[in-house]
Motif scaffolding. Structure first.
Motif, mmCIF file in Angstrom:
data_model
loop_
_atom_site.group_PDB
_atom_site.id
_atom_site.type_symbol
_atom_site.label_atom_id
_atom_site.label_comp_id
_atom_site.label_asym_id
_atom_site.label_seq_id
_atom_site.Cartn_x
_atom_site.Cartn_y
_atom_site.Cartn_z
ATOM 1 N N TYR A 120 11.624 17.049 9.668
ATOM 2 C CA TYR A 120 12.732 17.662 10.403
ATOM 3 C C TYR A 120 13.837 16.631 10.684
ATOM 4 O O TYR A 120 15.027 16.915 10.500
ATOM 5 N N ALA A 121 13.452 15.429 11.098
ATOM 6 C CA ALA A 121 14.446 14.377 11.356
ATOM 7 C C ALA A 121 15.194 14.013 10.082
ATOM 8 O O ALA A 121 16.419 13.822 10.092
ATOM 9 N N THR B 6 3.971 26.446 16.784
ATOM 10 C CA THR B 6 2.647 26.573 16.177
ATOM 11 C C THR B 6 1.995 25.210 15.981
ATOM 12 O O THR B 6 0.809 25.016 16.283
ATOM 13 N N LEU B 7 2.763 24.242 15.475
ATOM 14 C CA LEU B 7 2.217 22.895 15.265
ATOM 15 C C LEU B 7 1.821 22.252 16.593
ATOM 16 O O LEU B 7 0.773 21.603 16.693
ATOM 17 N N LEU B 8 2.661 22.410 17.608
ATOM 18 C CA LEU B 8 2.353 21.835 18.922
ATOM 19 C C LEU B 8 1.094 22.458 19.516
ATOM 20 O O LEU B 8 0.241 21.759 20.075
ATOM 21 N N GLU B 9 0.982 23.766 19.420
ATOM 22 C CA GLU B 9 -0.182 24.451 19.986
ATOM 23 C C GLU B 9 -1.467 24.020 19.284
ATOM 24 O O GLU B 9 -2.500 23.800 19.930
ATOM 25 N N LEU C 91 11.829 19.400 22.227
ATOM 26 C CA LEU C 91 11.548 18.399 21.196
ATOM 27 C C LEU C 91 12.550 18.492 20.050
ATOM 28 O O LEU C 91 13.038 17.463 19.548
ATOM 29 N N LEU C 92 12.898 19.691 19.638
ATOM 30 C CA LEU C 92 13.902 19.862 18.580
ATOM 31 C C LEU C 92 15.232 19.253 18.996
ATOM 32 O O LEU C 92 15.905 18.576 18.213
ATOM 33 N N ARG C 93 15.628 19.491 20.240
ATOM 34 C CA ARG C 93 16.898 18.941 20.728
ATOM 35 C C ARG C 93 16.844 17.423 20.835
ATOM 36 O O ARG C 93 17.820 16.727 20.514
ATOM 37 N N ALA C 94 15.712 16.888 21.290
ATOM 38 C CA ALA C 94 15.574 15.438 21.413
ATOM 39 C C ALA C 94 15.706 14.765 20.052
ATOM 40 O O ALA C 94 16.405 13.749 19.906
ATOM 41 N N GLY D 159 4.594 9.096 22.488
ATOM 42 C CA GLY D 159 4.725 9.706 23.807
ATOM 43 C C GLY D 159 4.028 11.053 23.891
ATOM 44 O O GLY D 159 3.467 11.414 24.938
ATOM 45 N N LEU D 160 4.051 11.814 22.806
ATOM 46 C CA LEU D 160 3.343 13.096 22.791
ATOM 47 C C LEU D 160 1.840 12.902 22.932
ATOM 48 O O LEU D 160 1.142 13.759 23.492
ATOM 49 N N ARG D 161 1.353 11.784 22.427
ATOM 50 C CA ARG D 161 -0.089 11.509 22.493
ATOM 51 C C ARG D 161 -0.513 11.014 23.864
ATOM 52 O O ARG D 161 -1.706 11.097 24.203
ATOM 53 N N PHE D 162 0.415 10.498 24.635
ATOM 54 C CA PHE D 162 0.074 9.956 25.953
ATOM 55 C C PHE D 162 -0.462 11.067 26.864
ATOM 56 O O PHE D 162 0.182 12.073 27.051
ATOM 57 N N GLY D 163 -1.636 10.854 27.399
ATOM 58 C CA GLY D 163 -2.234 11.861 28.268
ATOM 59 C C GLY D 163 -3.005 12.933 27.546
ATOM 60 O O GLY D 163 -3.547 13.850 28.177
ATOM 61 N N ALA D 164 -3.061 12.865 26.194
ATOM 62 C CA ALA D 164 -3.828 13.858 25.441
ATOM 63 C C ALA D 164 -5.317 13.634 25.666
ATOM 64 O O ALA D 164 -5.766 12.486 25.821
#
Length: 198
Positions: A103-104, A141-144, A161-164, A190-195
């Motif tokens: 996407y990026a 869907t990917l996030l879930e 996340l898309l906007r970021a 950062g998404l993995r932090f706290g997972a």
């Protein structure tokens, strides 16, 4: 294939199979020419690359904005569709990270198109909604899936996340693309932090 067969286009029009092939060739050629020379590249260059006459180009896309919008819509659809393929072939966390990079990269290569999209031409009016309607569900869907697998935290909204990443992709300069990828790596961390799995 019978030349009289018809198919639906993104705009809801029905085209004969041979006309659809011509349109596909024009869109693929326009994508390449726009990437190399910008959205103001000569129509004859696009037509020649597609192997059709300039008249065919103008019959399919009477205005330059129509062609730009069609290329952008097709590219959005292709990028969004890759989420499904990645989800089917990679673990959830990896599929998410790979698609975010895709996407990026998509955003980075569409900067010239983005300028045209801000021109105020009515041909572009529906594109922001199309962008969101394709990308937000794909990323949700990917996030879930990744959250359910314990690979990421579960409180991230797809649109945020898309906007970021859109903001990241605006980086300019000779190292802009590399900078975006480095920052995207930090964002994924950062998404993995706290997972749970972390």
């Amino acid at each position: 294939m019978n030349g009289d067969e018809t198919t639906e286009t993104g705009s809801g029009r029905r085209l004969r199979a041979d006309a659809q092939r011509s349109e596909d060739a024009l869109l693929e050629a326009a994508k390449a020419v726009f990437a190399a020379a910008g959205v103001d590249a000569p129509a004859r260059e696009i037509a020649a690359r597609a192997g059709v006459g300039v008249g065919t180009l103008y019959r399919r896309f009477p205005k330059r904005a129509d062609l730009v919008a069609a290329v952008f819509r097709r590219e959005v659809d292709g990028c969004a569709a890759e989420a499904t393929g990645l989800a089917a072939t990679h673990p959830p966390g990896e599929a998410l990270a790979l698609w975010l990079r895709r996407y990026a990269a998509f955003l980075n290569t569409k900067k010239g198109l983005a300028v045209a999209l801000r021109s105020g031409d009515p041909a572009f009016d529906t594109l922001p909604d199309h962008f969101r309607s394709r990308f937000e569900p794909a990323l949700t869907t990917l996030l879930e899936r990744a959250a359910a697998a314990g690979a990421i935290r579960g409180d991230v909204a797809a649109w945020d996340l898309l906007r970021a990443i859109g903001n990241l992709a605006a980086a300019e300069g000779p190292d802009g693309a590399a900078h975006v990828q480095r920052m995207l790596g930090l964002l994924v961390d950062g998404l993995r932090f706290g997972a749970p799995a972390a």
